[in-house]
Design a protein around this motif. Sequence first.
Motif, PDB file in Angstrom:
ATOM      1  N   VAL A  70      -4.581  -4.601  -0.142  1.00  0.00           N
ATOM      2  CA  VAL A  70      -3.513  -5.452   0.392  1.00  0.00           C
ATOM      3  C   VAL A  70      -2.253  -5.200  -0.432  1.00  0.00           C
ATOM      4  O   VAL A  70      -2.265  -5.379  -1.655  1.00  0.00           O
ATOM      5  CB  VAL A  70      -3.918  -6.936   0.328  1.00  0.00           C
ATOM      6  CG1 VAL A  70      -2.805  -7.813   0.911  1.00  0.00           C
ATOM      7  CG2 VAL A  70      -5.217  -7.166   1.080  1.00  0.00           C
ATOM      8  N   GLN A  73       2.596  -8.770  -2.425  1.00  0.00           N
ATOM      9  CA  GLN A  73       3.297  -9.754  -1.615  1.00  0.00           C
ATOM     10  C   GLN A  73       4.159 -10.647  -2.502  1.00  0.00           C
ATOM     11  O   GLN A  73       3.746 -11.045  -3.588  1.00  0.00           O
ATOM     12  CB  GLN A  73       2.294 -10.616  -0.841  1.00  0.00           C
ATOM     13  CG  GLN A  73       1.376  -9.833   0.083  1.00  0.00           C
ATOM     14  CD  GLN A  73       2.112  -9.162   1.212  1.00  0.00           C
ATOM     15  OE1 GLN A  73       2.915  -9.797   1.907  1.00  0.00           O
ATOM     16  NE2 GLN A  73       1.853  -7.881   1.418  1.00  0.00           N
ATOM     17  N   ASN A  86      -0.991  -8.860  -5.515  1.00  0.00           N
ATOM     18  CA  ASN A  86      -1.704  -7.911  -4.662  1.00  0.00           C
ATOM     19  C   ASN A  86      -3.204  -8.165  -4.772  1.00  0.00           C
ATOM     20  O   ASN A  86      -3.669  -8.773  -5.741  1.00  0.00           O
ATOM     21  CB  ASN A  86      -1.366  -6.467  -5.016  1.00  0.00           C
ATOM     22  CG  ASN A  86      -1.731  -6.146  -6.452  1.00  0.00           C
ATOM     23  OD1 ASN A  86      -2.013  -7.019  -7.260  1.00  0.00           O
ATOM     24  ND2 ASN A  86      -1.722  -4.870  -6.790  1.00  0.00           N
ATOM     25  N   GLN A 115      -2.465 -10.010   4.615  1.00  0.00           N
ATOM     26  CA  GLN A 115      -1.182 -10.212   3.936  1.00  0.00           C
ATOM     27  C   GLN A 115      -0.633 -11.606   4.187  1.00  0.00           C
ATOM     28  O   GLN A 115      -0.185 -12.297   3.251  1.00  0.00           O
ATOM     29  CB  GLN A 115      -0.188  -9.147   4.403  1.00  0.00           C
ATOM     30  CG  GLN A 115      -0.565  -7.725   4.035  1.00  0.00           C
ATOM     31  CD  GLN A 115       0.406  -6.703   4.577  1.00  0.00           C
ATOM     32  OE1 GLN A 115       1.616  -6.957   4.656  1.00  0.00           O
ATOM     33  NE2 GLN A 115      -0.087  -5.532   4.950  1.00  0.00           N
TER      34      GLN A 115
END
Length: 254
Positions: A70, A73, A86, A115
């Motif tokens: 992922v 973010q 992450n 996400q």
Amino acid sequence: MPVAMIAYLVIAFFALALLASAIRVFREYERGVMFTLGRFTGVRGPGLILMLPYIQQMVRVDLRVIVLDVPSQDVISRDNVSVKVNAVLYFRVVDPDKSVIQVANFMQATSQLAQTTLRSVLGKHSLDEMLGERDKLNRDIQEILDSQTDAWGIKVTNVEIKQVDISESMIRAIAKQAEAERVRRAKIINAEGEQQAAQKLVEAAEIMGGAPASMQLRYLGALHDIASDRTNTIVLPLPTGLMEALSGMRKPKA
């Protein structure tokens, strides 16, 4: 004769090509979703599968665990701290037909859902909870993803938050907070020690008050401890009562 032989060769070639296109071999971890004239007709595999060319189509699906990274973010925590987080996601396909029919691209769909879920869940927690309660956050994210991807035939087996990046100023603030917490604990421990020592001194005074001779013994013990070090100077305080008694002995009798 040569023309007929060429015709036979062409027919044999097309027959072999048709037979080759009708044979599929699937490994143990693979399944094939079969469509006949566009309609779903079942899941095939593993092993040797025969299908009708141009009438039947098959989509190959991998059942092994897939590791999805992922991307980092930007998350704003509940206490308004901006961090970058992450994670890594582990999932596998349990219903091949749903993973093909219910969603166009289950890899992309799962990635986007992971996400948004990561930002949503972490935004409800403070920075201290992100740093100290990762196991709980991992379970919460996994449960949400597993429930939402169930309709796609996907089972989320594990979610792990890999790294939480914070700014340098916040790192310094956390270090100051930790230092202040250690100072607070040291003061509390020191105060508790003083309280316990005072309590023990009160108990000792009560015991010595009931036995005056014990005070004299304690006094002699202290003198013995001081005398062991020859560099110390011993000062003996004389009680006022003793001085008065000595003065009385010096006075001549009338």
